[in-house]
Motif scaffolding. Structure first.
Motif, PDB file in Angstrom:
ATOM      1  N   LYS A 406       4.231 -13.256  -0.205  1.00 12.91           N
ATOM      2  CA  LYS A 406       3.261 -12.148  -0.178  1.00 12.91           C
ATOM      3  C   LYS A 406       3.749 -10.907   0.513  1.00 12.91           C
ATOM      4  O   LYS A 406       3.705  -9.882   0.013  1.00 12.91           O
ATOM      5  CB  LYS A 406       1.684 -12.467   0.260  1.00 12.91           C
ATOM      6  N   SER A 407       4.443 -11.254   1.764  1.00 13.15           N
ATOM      7  CA  SER A 407       4.896 -10.157   2.608  1.00 13.15           C
ATOM      8  C   SER A 407       6.274  -9.376   1.880  1.00 13.15           C
ATOM      9  O   SER A 407       6.162  -8.310   1.993  1.00 13.15           O
ATOM     10  CB  SER A 407       5.399 -10.831   3.781  1.00 13.15           C
ATOM     11  N   LEU A 408       6.866 -10.246   1.089  1.00 12.13           N
ATOM     12  CA  LEU A 408       7.978  -9.214   0.182  1.00 12.13           C
ATOM     13  C   LEU A 408       7.313  -8.796  -0.671  1.00 12.13           C
ATOM     14  O   LEU A 408       7.985  -7.487  -1.117  1.00 12.13           O
ATOM     15  CB  LEU A 408       8.885 -10.503  -0.274  1.00 12.13           C
ATOM     16  N   GLN A 409       6.308  -8.909  -1.153  1.00 10.76           N
ATOM     17  CA  GLN A 409       5.469  -7.949  -2.200  1.00 10.76           C
ATOM     18  C   GLN A 409       4.421  -6.902  -1.562  1.00 10.76           C
ATOM     19  O   GLN A 409       3.910  -6.179  -2.181  1.00 10.76           O
ATOM     20  CB  GLN A 409       4.633  -8.860  -3.264  1.00 10.76           C
ATOM     21  N   HIS A 410       4.403  -7.026  -0.215  1.00  7.46           N
ATOM     22  CA  HIS A 410       3.552  -6.239   0.616  1.00  7.46           C
ATOM     23  C   HIS A 410       4.039  -4.682   0.379  1.00  7.46           C
ATOM     24  O   HIS A 410       5.134  -4.532   0.171  1.00  7.46           O
ATOM     25  CB  HIS A 410       3.499  -6.557   1.954  1.00  7.46           C
ATOM     26  N   GLU A 411       3.023  -3.554   0.412  1.00  9.79           N
ATOM     27  CA  GLU A 411       3.525  -2.414   0.215  1.00  9.79           C
ATOM     28  C   GLU A 411       4.780  -1.965   0.979  1.00  9.79           C
ATOM     29  O   GLU A 411       5.270  -1.040   0.666  1.00  9.79           O
ATOM     30  CB  GLU A 411       2.499  -1.442   0.102  1.00  9.79           C
ATOM     31  N   SER A 412       4.712  -2.493   2.150  1.00 10.93           N
ATOM     32  CA  SER A 412       5.630  -2.019   3.175  1.00 10.93           C
ATOM     33  C   SER A 412       7.167  -2.549   2.773  1.00 10.93           C
ATOM     34  O   SER A 412       8.253  -1.785   3.184  1.00 10.93           O
ATOM     35  CB  SER A 412       5.458  -2.571   4.658  1.00 10.93           C
TER      36      SER A 412
END
Length: 618
Positions: A406-412
């Motif tokens: 999820k974090s890798l796909q997070h907008e950031s």
């Protein structure tokens, strides 16, 4: 089950600090299975329970002097009190000596080692005795907190996996992808079918309207003899029976009969489509209003802002779907209103006639009906996930793995999934099973010129010649199997530019890292492991395209992350406490805001890319 050994946990009862005789609660492990995969079958009521953050002691005796006991959490105990096997796994040998797992009274702490308090969850026990292997559990109950986070972790894993599978099933649609309340899958599935089949369906329905199937029949009427008449056997028999009909002839007239089973099916299907499209139109109108309201609330953002762009895209596609649904509904109503359709009975025949499969136009109608009527694809989890639900440390591991995805796909961060694991499943079958997260699983992601390989639970080879560009590391130390690894590549140059290593530690932070022990022989195996991941992984491929032979001076692992859940006994740790060793302790907890995790992972990734960019020739 009768066993040639005894495993007994002991906890002091409340009030033992007050003096007098100390009372102990004994918890004997008596229920075992012979196969680790069957651990989930052990019923909760048969699993002994201890309480977290309380004095805990373990006794292991056996008739076999070579018996071994393995248990989750042993890696935090100094090796002086345990042994390691040929696979570098820590175990307790059978002995009359009891092993102290946790001392909650600081005045009684032996050699300054209190080890770590077992926090709520299931802890796997493995015993090898007389060449047979036995498996069981010890359950640690919460002392001061409820089990809400524990349950939430399991629910989130299950919901996330099923959600990912359904996202793949509808991967051709972007409606609702960025919305907090996306279109439910059952409705979106129907919309996609109507959109994809629309042009062929319209051609078929227009052709049927003009050229419906019919059967030629005869209708007999009395007509004057003076007209052009045809007299057949039926007319002759009528005259003989009705002599009063002198001057008239019972005349046959050819007619078209449209009340055939295939047209009855057609009418039934068209009425069904009218109901479905009416319901879909109503839902689309409501959902469009919701999107427009959300857009209005973001009016302070510029139109080109990413949030507005995604919302406008959703709004555009909703309008397109409205057009498709509206046209299908209006065409259905038009055909239902033609003159020949009024002669067709409004009923559903028992069987679909063969001609509906042979006639191309009718076949297109029945095909669309079957697609719409087909129930939602069933999505199930591979049965191996049952093992994760019981073994809490592994549940935390897979939950944490999904958080990294999820974090890798997070907008950031902004990476997009390319392939791997659940993203490679075949969504065409009616029943979709989510594959187990096997060791060696690789998920590939991409953003601009950077490719990322997310690698789960893979051993790193010890020999340089066994490494390759896409398996770029080899290990110079016995610790060679991190839980998760992120390998980064420059896409254009096909150059390996470094890695991040993650290990999930379902335990309090003080049991992971103790700065006072960093230069002493008291370092726990966990500290040695984290330091080895940072210092002893080597790669001959790092920066190979721009700086050949530079790899001998560079550590390919930029950072090692030890990820752990929040615990009331945890002190506050910061990145800077471990900056010298490039080892970061990072909190990641169910039901809590994990925005800091997302941001710090993004920062670490940007740093890897920035270092590579600085090395590029101008």
């Amino acid at each position: 089950m009768v066993t040639p050994f005894r495993v007994c946990f002991r906890q002091k009862e409340p009030g033992y600090y007050l003096g007098g005789n100390t009372e102990y609660k004994e918890m004997n492990i008596t229920n075992y299975v012979a196969d680790e995969a069957d651990l989930h079958k052990l019923l909760d009521e048969t699993i002994p329970e201890a309480v977290e953050n309380k004095w805990l002691q373990l006794e292991f005796t056996s008739e076999d002097t070579n018996a071994r006991l393995y248990m989750d959490g042993f890696d935090t105990i100094p090796l002086d009190y345990l042994n390691t096997d040929e696979s570098d796994q820590v175990y307790m040998a059978a002995s009359k000596e009891r092993l102290l797992l946790f001392e909650d009274n600081p005045y009684n702490t032996k050699n300054g080692n209190s080890y770590y308090p077992y926090i709520p969850g299931y802890y796997r026990i493995k015993v090898i005795s007389f060449n047979k292997t036995y498996y069981s559990w010890l359950k640690i109950k919460p002392k001061q907190v409820n089990e809400e986070q524990w349950i939430a972790m399991r629910n989130e894993v299950e919901d996330t996996l099923k959600g990912l599978a359904q996202d793949l099933i509808r991967k051709n649609a972007s409606v609702g992808a960025e919305m907090h309340s996306p279109i439910p899958y059952d409705k979106l599935r129907k919309l996609l079918i109507l959109k994809n089949e629309f042009s062929k369906w319209i051609i078929a329905i227009n052709k049927i309207e003009k050229e419906p199937r019919f059967r030629v029949g005869k209708v007999y009427k009395l007509v004057h003899e003076g007209q052009k008449n045809i007299v057949d056997a039926v007319g002759v028999r009528y005259r003989s029976r009705h002599p009063e009909s002198v001057g008239y002839i019972y005349n046959p007239q050819h007619t078209k009969n449209y009340n055939l089973p295939e047209n009855q099916w057609l009418k039934y299907i068209l009425l069904y489509f009218v109901r479905e499209t009416t319901e879909l139109s109503s839902y689309l109108r409501k959902h469009k209003l919701k999107v427009e309201k959300e857009l209005a609330q973001k009016k302070f953002l510029a139109l080109e802002h990413i949030q507005n762009r995604s919302t406008l895209l959703v709004l555009k596609e909703l309008k397109q779907y409205e057009i498709y649904v509206g046209r299908i509904r209006s065409n259905c109503l038009r055909v239902l209103g033609v003159e020949w359709m009024e002669t067709v009975e409004n009923r559903q025949p028992m069987h679909i006639p063969l001609c509906m499969h042979l006639d191309m136009t009718y076949r297109q109608i029945i095909k669309l009906y079957r697609q719409i009527k087909t129930e939602e694809k069933s999505v199930s989890l591979n049965q191996n996930y049952d093992f994760y639900w019981k073994r809490t440390s592994l549940l935390y591991e897979i939950w944490g793995f999904l958080q990294i995805v999820k974090s890798l796909q997070h907008e950031s961060s902004g990476f997009k999934i390319i392939s791997g694991w659940i993203y490679d499943i075949d969504t065409n079958s009616q029943s979709v099973e989510i594959p187990f997260l096997e060791s060696g699983t690789v998920i590939k992601l991409k953003k601009d010129n950077i490719n990322v390989h997310l690698v789960y639970d893979t051993s790193i080879p010890y020999k340089p010649e066994q490494s390759t560009l896409y398996k770029p590391l080899y290990a110079a130390d016995k610790h060679n199997r991190p839980d998760v690894r992120l390998d980064f590549y420059h896409d254009v140059r096909e150059d390996y530019i470094g890695s991040l290593v993650f290990d999930f530690k379902y335990r309090p932070a003080r049991a992971i890292w103790d700065s006072a022990k960093i230069n002493t022989s008291d370092k726990t195996d966990t500290m040695r492991q984290l330091l080895a991941y940072r210092n002893d992984f080597v790669s001959p491929f790092i920066y190979n395209k721009i700086l050949p032979r530079y790899w001998k001076r560079v550590r390919p692992v930029h950072e090692v992350w030890a990820i752990y859940p929040r615990h009331d006994g945890n002190p506050t740790y910061s990145k800077h406490s471990y900056e010298h060793f490039q080892t970061r302790l990072m909190q990641l907890t169910p039901l809590e805001d994990n925005e800091v995790f997302h941001q710090q992972l993004t920062d670490s990734i940007l740093e890897i890319i920035a270092i590579y960019s600085e090395l590029l020739p101008e």
